[in-house]
Structure formats: structure tokens, C-alpha cells
Design an enzyme around this catalytic site. Structure first.
Site, PDB file in Angstrom:
ATOM      1  N   HIS A 174     -21.682 -25.064  39.730  1.00 26.14           N
ATOM      2  CA  HIS A 174     -22.181 -23.759  40.246  1.00 26.14           C
ATOM      3  C   HIS A 174     -22.479 -23.879  41.497  1.00 26.14           C
ATOM      4  O   HIS A 174     -22.173 -22.965  42.395  1.00 26.14           O
ATOM      5  CB  HIS A 174     -23.803 -23.771  39.080  1.00 26.14           C
ATOM      6  CG  HIS A 174     -24.257 -22.402  39.742  1.00 26.14           C
ATOM      7  ND1 HIS A 174     -25.232 -22.160  40.452  1.00 26.14           N
ATOM      8  CD2 HIS A 174     -24.277 -20.988  39.130  1.00 26.14           C
ATOM      9  CE1 HIS A 174     -25.855 -21.107  40.621  1.00 26.14           C
ATOM     10  NE2 HIS A 174     -25.051 -20.402  39.726  1.00 26.14           N
TER      11      HIS A 174
ATOM     12  N   PRO B  35     -35.746   7.304  46.111  1.00 30.75           N
ATOM     13  CA  PRO B  35     -35.991   7.254  47.389  1.00 30.75           C
ATOM     14  C   PRO B  35     -36.730   5.782  48.206  1.00 30.75           C
ATOM     15  O   PRO B  35     -37.527   5.224  47.237  1.00 30.75           O
ATOM     16  CB  PRO B  35     -36.762   8.426  47.761  1.00 30.75           C
ATOM     17  CG  PRO B  35     -37.447   8.764  46.422  1.00 30.75           C
ATOM     18  CD  PRO B  35     -36.602   8.315  45.330  1.00 30.75           C
TER      19      PRO B  35
ATOM     20  N   ASP C 232     -29.184 -26.227  44.223  1.00 35.42           N
ATOM     21  CA  ASP C 232     -28.625 -26.010  43.335  1.00 35.42           C
ATOM     22  C   ASP C 232     -28.025 -27.184  42.332  1.00 35.42           C
ATOM     23  O   ASP C 232     -28.876 -28.141  42.492  1.00 35.42           O
ATOM     24  CB  ASP C 232     -27.213 -25.109  43.721  1.00 35.42           C
ATOM     25  CG  ASP C 232     -26.591 -24.170  42.804  1.00 35.42           C
ATOM     26  OD1 ASP C 232     -26.133 -24.604  41.657  1.00 35.42           O
ATOM     27  OD2 ASP C 232     -26.881 -23.156  42.949  1.00 35.42           O
TER      28      ASP C 232
ATOM     29  N   ASP D 229     -34.082   7.012  25.679  1.00 34.03           N
ATOM     30  CA  ASP D 229     -32.493   6.719  25.453  1.00 34.03           C
ATOM     31  C   ASP D 229     -31.660   7.712  25.777  1.00 34.03           C
ATOM     32  O   ASP D 229     -31.409   8.724  24.929  1.00 34.03           O
ATOM     33  CB  ASP D 229     -32.226   6.292  24.123  1.00 34.03           C
ATOM     34  CG  ASP D 229     -30.972   5.774  23.708  1.00 34.03           C
ATOM     35  OD1 ASP D 229     -30.403   5.305  24.799  1.00 34.03           O
ATOM     36  OD2 ASP D 229     -30.481   5.629  22.617  1.00 34.03           O
TER      37      ASP D 229
ATOM     38  N   SER E 153     -26.406 -14.930  40.747  1.00 34.03           N
ATOM     39  CA  SER E 153     -26.079 -16.287  41.749  1.00 34.03           C
ATOM     40  C   SER E 153     -25.085 -16.233  42.794  1.00 34.03           C
ATOM     41  O   SER E 153     -25.015 -16.749  43.671  1.00 34.03           O
ATOM     42  CB  SER E 153     -25.625 -17.341  40.777  1.00 34.03           C
ATOM     43  OG  SER E 153     -26.546 -17.826  39.932  1.00 34.03           O
TER      44      SER E 153
ATOM     45  N   GLU F 103     -26.644   3.214  32.031  1.00 32.22           N
ATOM     46  CA  GLU F 103     -25.453   3.212  31.620  1.00 32.22           C
ATOM     47  C   GLU F 103     -24.593   3.566  32.797  1.00 32.22           C
ATOM     48  O   GLU F 103     -24.952   3.928  33.600  1.00 32.22           O
ATOM     49  CB  GLU F 103     -25.438   4.658  30.671  1.00 32.22           C
ATOM     50  CG  GLU F 103     -26.333   4.821  29.614  1.00 32.22           C
ATOM     51  CD  GLU F 103     -26.010   3.764  28.593  1.00 32.22           C
ATOM     52  OE1 GLU F 103     -25.020   3.211  28.291  1.00 32.22           O
ATOM     53  OE2 GLU F 103     -26.984   3.821  27.483  1.00 32.22           O
TER      54      GLU F 103
ATOM     55  N   ASP G  45     -27.872   8.797  27.436  1.00 33.06           N
ATOM     56  CA  ASP G  45     -26.437   8.460  27.574  1.00 33.06           C
ATOM     57  C   ASP G  45     -25.434   9.127  28.558  1.00 33.06           C
ATOM     58  O   ASP G  45     -26.038  10.060  29.182  1.00 33.06           O
ATOM     59  CB  ASP G  45     -25.804   8.816  26.144  1.00 33.06           C
ATOM     60  CG  ASP G  45     -26.391   7.917  25.120  1.00 33.06           C
ATOM     61  OD1 ASP G  45     -26.864   6.828  25.363  1.00 33.06           O
ATOM     62  OD2 ASP G  45     -26.637   8.606  23.721  1.00 33.06           O
TER      63      ASP G  45
END
Length: 532
Positions: free
Chosen positions: A192, A406, A158, A477, A367, A500, A479
Site C-alpha cells: 500500500h 453551496p 504507511d 430513499d 488512500s 445514486e 432514486d
């Protein structure tokens, strides 16, 4: 908690407010929904080839050239391939490849060589940016089975490690190598790596609430990313080669790589390949999936490495419930393998703040999820030092809680990490499995402008309710709208993303309603509900 699909509108309440929300939404442009996998057309990586086509003759490209021959055993063959036109900057030790700075003409010439397998750009790699321990049950596993990671070493590949922070001080950092600035003592000029190391193995000396998953595990710091959180692919490969060479010196069991590229990888790139080699040498490699979700084909390198454990990010109950983070990268890989492998907590994780001595900071990202799994693996290895990489994987995956489709799928992998069950299996003991919210998965399909209504009964107010809906691709799309028993809307998510999510704290038991609505297109979806 129970859930069922409502096939008749009889006796349903009148759903209020969602009609206006639906009418206000704009139809997405089809071009923005189109996702395709990367396909190789010749020996030159497509991204590199596109740049070469637009370049001038004198431009230089930093590239990694993969060979069909064994470079280390046949240096004469390498000399023949190179000729007198250039010399390599580095010949890698554990993969049949070399690093070189080449002109477009030299790249095209190498493309015709029989011994050349493929040529890729030496791309930049970047970082993938208290209650998680409880809800993913590693805290109870430590207490019940008397484990802490003692005797296990985790390498943090890192931005470095600040070993002056109370959680990482003393003899915690047992090894160090700096491939950026060549500094001999541990440090972290970005922060980080310190945060990541603290999640995996921080002692919590600064604040016990924020101790790591395996607080007595040792750390080896390998700095391959600079103060901006970036580093070249070749630089990271050198770091991993150093790990392989020094595995026995520092007793390295696990390597965590919370870094990656954007785009879609097929796992044949040099960084993915050296990760596979590290696994072959007995190091369990844990890699963050990346933060490019929720679209498909967003697993880059080294997350695409076949033998690595690739980790996506989920929220925990302390952060408004179990739900998959939108940014978590999704499979398949460019060669159609299923990644990620597992999902772990990565949302609003508090851990050590570099260069502060005792402060903490909160970050989100895959991360943060990756070192959580690395710490869990450390507890498993402490319980049984003889476990192999494949056995560790088998236990982690088989003990996970299945979410999404599944078996293994491109969003959740095998599912949500269950740390207690994984450690219990590794230790070959029985324990009292901690209670967590009930989880229910459903699936359905919709035609354009149609909807499914699901009724679910909440009978326990101890947990928030989280609902995650993932559609099968980006060309449609769908919702998500949530209503109480009177038809009042209490939450919704109507973006143009593939996923969503709605989370809320129920104020009363009883029936609630979930509407999955097709704003555009026809297709399949998965619905995951977590709550009481």
C-alpha cells in the site's frame, strides 16, 4: 451543456421501463437508515466504556489517557495520577497523554481523577484502500510552470516504501524509520505505501504514463502499518512524533496518511491531536477521508483532525466521468465540523507495485486521492517555498470547483481539486487553464413518491456524462433514472444508499432527461451533472 427543471408534463416523452424497476424495489427498514453522531457522556470514550461494562475484572485494555496537565513539564503530577497501581507503557512527547494497559477497575479509578481529560482505546488503524493527472490538470501545471516537486520532501506514513522499484529507486527515498519491525532499510511487505508514494512522487521510470504528481519530490518512509495493513493508534503517533523530531534533518514539508479508523471522530483523539501538532511544527498533513461512505458521520481518525487537509475520492473523466465515489467517507465529524476538505482522484489509480521492480497495479480508495493532493502541494511549495499551511489550504480550497451544496459541504468539502489553478495561483503566474467537462449543480426537494424531471442538453460528445444525486440524510430513499429524448431508459441507480450515480457515454447530441424519484420519504437532494 444546459439543464432545466421541467415543471409540466406537456410535450414530455413517455418514460419507459422505470415503472417496472420502481415496483420491484423493496422498501428499506427504517432501523437500517438511522445514523447518529457519537456523543461523549463522561471521560471514558463510549466505545471503550461499552467494552469495559461487559468485561471481567482481570481483563486488560490498551488505552490512551489524556491529561489536563503538561506531562513533560510536570512528571511529579503524573506520578501522583498513576500512584503505585501501574506504570505507563509510553508517555507521548507532543500531546499530554500516555499509553497504558489497564484493568476495568484502573480505568474507572482514572475516570474520577481531576487531572484526567478523557480515556480512549488504543484502536487499530487500517489502510484506506494514469488519467487522473490529465483531468485534474497537474500534468499541464508541471509542463507550463516547469515544476516537478524538486527540493520538496513528502513523508509517507504507511506500510513502508519499496525503494527497489524503478519509480522510487536511486536517491528518491532520503529517510526511513520502521515502527513495526525495526528494520533499518526501506521495504514494503504489504504494498500500500509503495503505491501511495508512487502516486505522490513516482518518477515513472518503469512507465511514463504512471509517473507521480511531483516526480522529483523526495520521499521519507515511515512504516507504522504491518503486512496486513494495520497498526495501533499509539504506533502511528510514535511515527508522527518521529517526523516532528526529524523534520529539519530530512527537510520534511508534507506528511501523507492514507490510513484511518471506522466510526465517527470528534478530532479530540490522540492521533488527530498529534496531527495538529505536526501542522503547528510546520508539516502540512494530508489525510485520506476513509472508505465508509456514503452515510454521514463516517469521518474517523485522523481524518477528523482540524488542521489536516482531509481528502475524499472522485473518479476522473478517463474512468467514465467526474463523480463522487460511493465509498468516500462523509461528514460532519462527531462534533459537527464539516469534513472532508476537498475531493481528488481516487478511482482506479495505477501506480507502482511493490516488490516487482517495474510493474504497476491499480487500486481505488481515498488512500489514492490523498497522495494526489500531497503531490499537488509539493508543486505549490516548489513554486513558492514561503507558503504557509493556511495559505496552501486557502489556495487549494478557493481554486477548487464547487460541487454539492453551496460553499463547503459534508460530501465534497470545498469541491473538486483543480490542480492547475492551485499551482498557478501558488506560482503567481497566469496560464492557459485546461479544458474540462462542463459541471452544473442543481438542488431540489421531494415529497414521498413524487419526482422531479430535469432536461439537459448535450452539445459535445467529447466527454462521458456523469450524474451524482445525494440526498440530505439516510432516512429517505431517492432514486435516479436517465432517459434519452425518446423516453428510453439508458441508465439508473436505485439502491437504498444516500447517493445514486449514473455514468454513460452519449451517442448523440440533444436532450436527455433526469428523473429524481422519491421511493420513500420527503426531503432535499443535490444533483451534480458533468459532461459536454
Amino acid at each position: 451543456m444546459k439543464i432545466k427543471r421541467i415543471d409540466s408534463e406537456k410535450n414530455l416523452p413517455t418514460f419507459r421501463a422505470s415503472d417496472e424497476l420502481k415496483s420491484q424495489k423493496q422498501t428499506p427498514q427504517p432501523d437500517n437508515q438511522r445514523i447518529t453522531a457519537y456523543q461523549k457522556q463522561n471521560k471514558i470514550q463510549q466505545q471503550l466504556e461499552d467494552k469495559v461494562k461487559k468485561s471481567v475484572a482481570t481483563e486488560l485494555f490498551d488505552v490512551i489517557v489524556h491529561l489536563n496537565c503538561d506531562v513533560q513539564k510536570d512528571l511529579k503530577r503524573l506520578d501522583k495520577i498513576l500512584g503505585n497501581s501501574f506504570k505507563p507503557k509510553k508517555v507521548f512527547k507532543y500531546i499530554n497523554a500516555f499509553l497504558a494497559e489497564l484493568t476495568p477497575a484502573q480505568i474507572r479509578k482514572l475516570n474520577t481523577q481531576q487531572d484526567v481529560k478523557f480515556i480512549e482505546e488504543n484502536i487499530e488503524i487500517h489502510i484506506n484502500l494514469d488519467t487522473a493527472n490529465k483531468w485534474f490538470s497537474t500534468e499541464r501545471a508541471r509542463e507550463d510552470f516547469q515544476l516537478s516537486g524538486r527540493g520538496i520532501t513528502i513523508a509517507i506514513v504507511d506500510t513502508g516504501v519499496d525503494n527497489e522499484h524503478m519509480d522510487l529507486s536511486g536517491n528518491k527515498v532520503v529517510g526511513w524509520s520502521d515502527f513495526v519491525n525495526g528494520v533499518e532499510s526501506p521495504y514494503d511487505d504489504q504494498g500500500h505505501g509503495t503505491h501511495v508514494a508512487s502516486i505522490a512522487a513516482g518518477t515513472g521510470d518503469g512507465n511514463y504514463r504512471y509517473h507521480g504528481v511531483a516526480p522529483e519530490a523526495s520521499i521519507v518512509g515511515v512504516k507504522v502499518l504491518d503486512r496486513t495493513g494495520s497498526g495501533s493508534m499509539s504506533q502511528i503517533i510514535e511515527g508522527i512524533e518521529w517526523l516532528i523530531d526529524n523534520k529539519d534533518t530530512y527537510n520534511i514539508h508534507i506528511a501523507n496518511l492514507s490510513l484511518g479508523s471506522v466510526g465517527s471522530s470528534d478530532g479530540l483523539d490522540a492521533l488527530s491531536q498529534v496531527c495538529n501538532v505536526a501542522v503547528d511544527h510546520g508539516i502540512i498533513v494530508v489525510v485520506s477521508a476513509g472508505n465508509s461512505g456514503p452515510n454521514r458521520y463516517t469521518i474517523g481518525t485522523p481524518a477528523a483532525a482540524e488542521k489536516a487537509i482531509t481528502v475524499g475520492s472522485m473518479a476522473d473523466v478517463g474512468e467514465r466521468g467526474f463523480f463522487l465515489n460511493l465509498y468516500s467517507s462523509r461528514g460532519p465529524t462527531a462534533d459537527e465540523r464539516i469534513k472532508p476538505d476537498i475531493i481528488a482522484p481516487g478511482h482506479r489509480i495505477t501506480a507502482a507495485r511493490a516488490n516487482s521492480r517495474s510493474d504497476y497495479i491499480t487500486f481505488s480508495g481515498t488512500s489514492m486521492a490523498s497522495p494526489y493532493v500531497a503531490g499537488t502541494v509539493a508543486l505549490m511549495l516548489e513554486a513558492d517555498r514561503e507558503l504557509t499551511n493556511n495559505q496552501i489550504k486557502g489556495i487549494l480550497f478557493e481554486s477548487s470547483q464547487d460541487w454539492g451544496g453551496p460553499d463547503k459541504d459534508i460530501d465534497y468539502g470545498y469541491g473538486r481539486l483543480q490542480g492547475y489553478q492551485a499551482v498557478m495561483t501558488a506560482a503567481d503566474v497566469r496560464g492557459d487553464i485546461p479544458e474540462t467537462p462542463t459541471h452544473i449543480s442543481q438542488n431540489g426537494s421531494l415529497q414521498n413518491r413524487s419526482q422531479d424531471i430535469w432536461q439537459y442538453a448535450v452539445n459535445n460528445l467529447s466527454y462521458p456524462v456523469s450524474i451524482t444525486m445525494i440526498q440530505e440524510n439516510e432516512r429517505i430513499d431517492f432514486d435516479l433514472y436517465i432517459y434519452d429524448s425518446n423516453g428510453n431508459i439508458i441508465g439508473y441507480s436505485n439502491s437504498t444508499d444516500r447517493q445514486e450515480t449514473v455514468s454513460f457515454v452519449p451517442r448523440r447530441t440533444g436532450n436527455y432527461f433526469i428523473e429524481v424519484y422519491s421511493f420513500h420519504g420527503s426531503g432535499h437532494y443535490f444533483l451534480d451533472v458533468s459532461g459536454g
